[in-house]
Design a protein around this motif. Structure first.
Motif, mmCIF file in Angstrom:
data_model
loop_
_atom_site.group_PDB
_atom_site.id
_atom_site.type_symbol
_atom_site.label_atom_id
_atom_site.label_comp_id
_atom_site.label_asym_id
_atom_site.label_seq_id
_atom_site.Cartn_x
_atom_site.Cartn_y
_atom_site.Cartn_z
ATOM 1 N N SER A 1 -5.859 -2.647 6.638
ATOM 2 C CA SER A 1 -5.893 -1.588 7.643
ATOM 3 C C SER A 1 -6.441 -2.223 8.923
ATOM 4 O O SER A 1 -7.650 -2.354 9.102
ATOM 5 N N CYS B 1 0.812 -1.231 0.000
ATOM 6 C CA CYS B 1 0.000 0.000 0.000
ATOM 7 C C CYS B 1 0.839 1.271 0.000
ATOM 8 O O CYS B 1 0.332 2.353 -0.301
ATOM 9 N N LYS B 2 2.134 1.163 0.307
ATOM 10 C CA LYS B 2 2.943 2.396 0.319
ATOM 11 C C LYS B 2 3.007 3.032 -1.075
ATOM 12 O O LYS B 2 3.291 4.224 -1.195
ATOM 13 N N THR C 1 -4.534 -4.547 -2.175
ATOM 14 C CA THR C 1 -3.737 -3.317 -2.172
ATOM 15 C C THR C 1 -3.498 -2.769 -0.765
ATOM 16 O O THR C 1 -2.575 -1.975 -0.568
ATOM 17 N N GLU C 2 -4.344 -3.147 0.197
ATOM 18 C CA GLU C 2 -4.123 -2.592 1.552
ATOM 19 C C GLU C 2 -4.815 -3.428 2.622
ATOM 20 O O GLU C 2 -5.932 -3.902 2.421
ATOM 21 N N PHE D 1 0.592 3.740 -2.937
ATOM 22 C CA PHE D 1 -0.545 4.654 -3.179
ATOM 23 C C PHE D 1 -0.063 6.105 -3.283
ATOM 24 O O PHE D 1 -0.694 6.928 -3.921
ATOM 25 N N ASN E 1 -1.614 -0.278 8.863
ATOM 26 C CA ASN E 1 -1.294 -0.772 7.525
ATOM 27 C C ASN E 1 -0.164 -1.808 7.546
ATOM 28 O O ASN E 1 0.218 -2.342 6.504
ATOM 29 N N TYR F 1 -14.421 3.248 4.193
ATOM 30 C CA TYR F 1 -13.556 2.829 3.076
ATOM 31 C C TYR F 1 -14.342 2.664 1.771
ATOM 32 O O TYR F 1 -13.809 2.170 0.778
ATOM 33 N N LEU G 1 -3.395 3.595 -8.012
ATOM 34 C CA LEU G 1 -2.227 2.705 -8.040
ATOM 35 C C LEU G 1 -1.985 2.201 -9.475
ATOM 36 O O LEU G 1 -0.845 2.122 -9.940
ATOM 37 N N ASN H 1 -7.600 4.149 -4.591
ATOM 38 C CA ASN H 1 -7.197 2.769 -4.837
ATOM 39 C C ASN H 1 -6.801 2.588 -6.317
ATOM 40 O O ASN H 1 -5.733 2.077 -6.638
#
Ligand code: AVI
Length: 350
Positions: free
Chosen positions: A302, A54-55, A299-300, A57, A186, A226, A240, A237
């Protein structure tokens, strides 16, 4: 050391505001980041269960979209954390101490930092650490202009990798690491403990870690945070893939992927995915990847904590919880942690 430090000098006599001068190897760092994005994208898409960290993004557009998320009605963490900081600022200021060196991890727009700096007793230095160079410099210049006696020492680095902090100014107090926004969520639980342990090493035995942590709550509320009604999180999202098109000559058709985010109750985390609307083949940096219909790219994650679960994590990382604050609805929490004295020599070990 992987992160590359960038020094900044501010011309305080200038009538046109702070002047920035870059030194060091900022350009090289940008190249390093681009190369890592290429490598992680190619390996992530080659996996049986596709996943991209996810970094990635947070390119310029992603950082802008994230700022927009923070303003959304449904996205409660930002304003809840800010109000916890505001309501408990006197206690926080006392814990951080005089002439502090404030290290800001993933500084972003720096609004919460400004709140801290405004109230701290004669803070000595401010060290924002961020991978997004433009945003890092903008935020540094703004804060240097607003707090003229502060030494601003920006570090352009990916803080998920080891990095060095600049030497604190002579005569300064202890170091407090500020890690707001529940970015700790994350990280997976193992990585989170490892990261906290490393942070304890950076702030040393006299310093502390001020960290924001999102809390478990009703599933509909988490899901709507979200899946906002304006579709900004979906754009964030999908950015990316747009970034891969821009930087890796990828051929993603953004209309052929959809945003999918949901709270996984068993795992205690939000999962964000990009789901392929049809079977398709997409080139990325010269390699062709096949996506089945409904196949997803993770992708992530949380993670959401309870206060108790976060305290357990802190203890596992060798940190002592000095104080925890929450809002009255228990939506979000802020904690001040210190390295446990007898465990300090473990700092930095996995
Ligand atoms: C940065 N991080 C803590 C945010 C979160 O809530 O996990 C990123 C985000 N993803 C979707 N919305 C916000």
């Amino acid at each position: 050391m992987i992160g590359t430090s960038t020094s900044i000098s501010v011309d305080r006599d200038s009538e046109v505001g702070p002047k920035l001068e870059l030194a060091g190897k900022a350009g090289c760092n940008a190249e390093l980041i681009a190369e890592r994005f290429r490598r992680d994208m190619l390996t992530g898409l080659a996996r049986r269960e596709k996943a991209v960290p996810c970094k990635y993004f947070y390119d310029e557009e992603g950082a802008r979209l994230f700022e927009a998320i923070c303003e959304l009605e449904e996205y409660y963490p930002t304003r809840t954390e800010t109000s916890i900081l505001q309501q408990n600022i006197d206690e926080i200021v006392a814990l951080v101490g005089s002439r502090a060196n404030l290290v800001d991890l993933g500084s972003g727009s720096g609004q919460k930092t400004r709140l801290l700096l405004k109230h701290l007793d004669r803070p000595a230095s401010y060290c924002p650490v961020d991978v997004a160079l433009e945003q890092l410099l903008e935020c540094s210049a703004r804060l240097a202009g607003q707090f003229p006696s502060l030494e601003v020492q920006p570090v352009c680095a990916d803080y998920t990798d080891p990095f060095d902090l600049p030497a604190p100014p002579p005569g300064s107090g202890s170091t407090t690491l500020f890690f707001p926004g529940s970015t700790i969520g994350n990280f997976g639980p193992g990585e989170a403990a490892w990261f906290l342990r490393r942070m304890a090493g950076l702030c040393g035995p006299a310093g502390g870690l001020l960290i924001g942590v999102d809390l478990r709550k009703s599933v509909p509320m988490l899901n709507s945070a979200y899946n906002d009604s304006k579709g900004i999180t979906a754009q964030f999202n999908l950015n990316l893939l747009a970034r891969a098109n821009r930087e890796l000559q990828a051929g993603f058709d953004l209309g052929q992927f959809r945003h999918h985010a949901f709270y996984n109750e068993a795992a205690g985390r939000i999962e964000m995915h990009l789901v392929s609307r049809r079977r398709q083949r997409v080139p990325v940096d010269g390699t062709c990847f096949t996506f089945a219909r409904d196949e997803s790219v993770l992708t992530e994650h949380s993670y959401k904590y309870t206060v108790g679960l976060f305290h357990e994590l802190a203890a596992k990382a060798g940190l002592e919880v000095v104080r925890s604050w929450t809002d009255e609805r228990q939506w979000f929490s802020v904690h001040y942690l210190k390295a446990r004295q007898h465990g300090a020599h473990h700092a930095g070990q996995a």
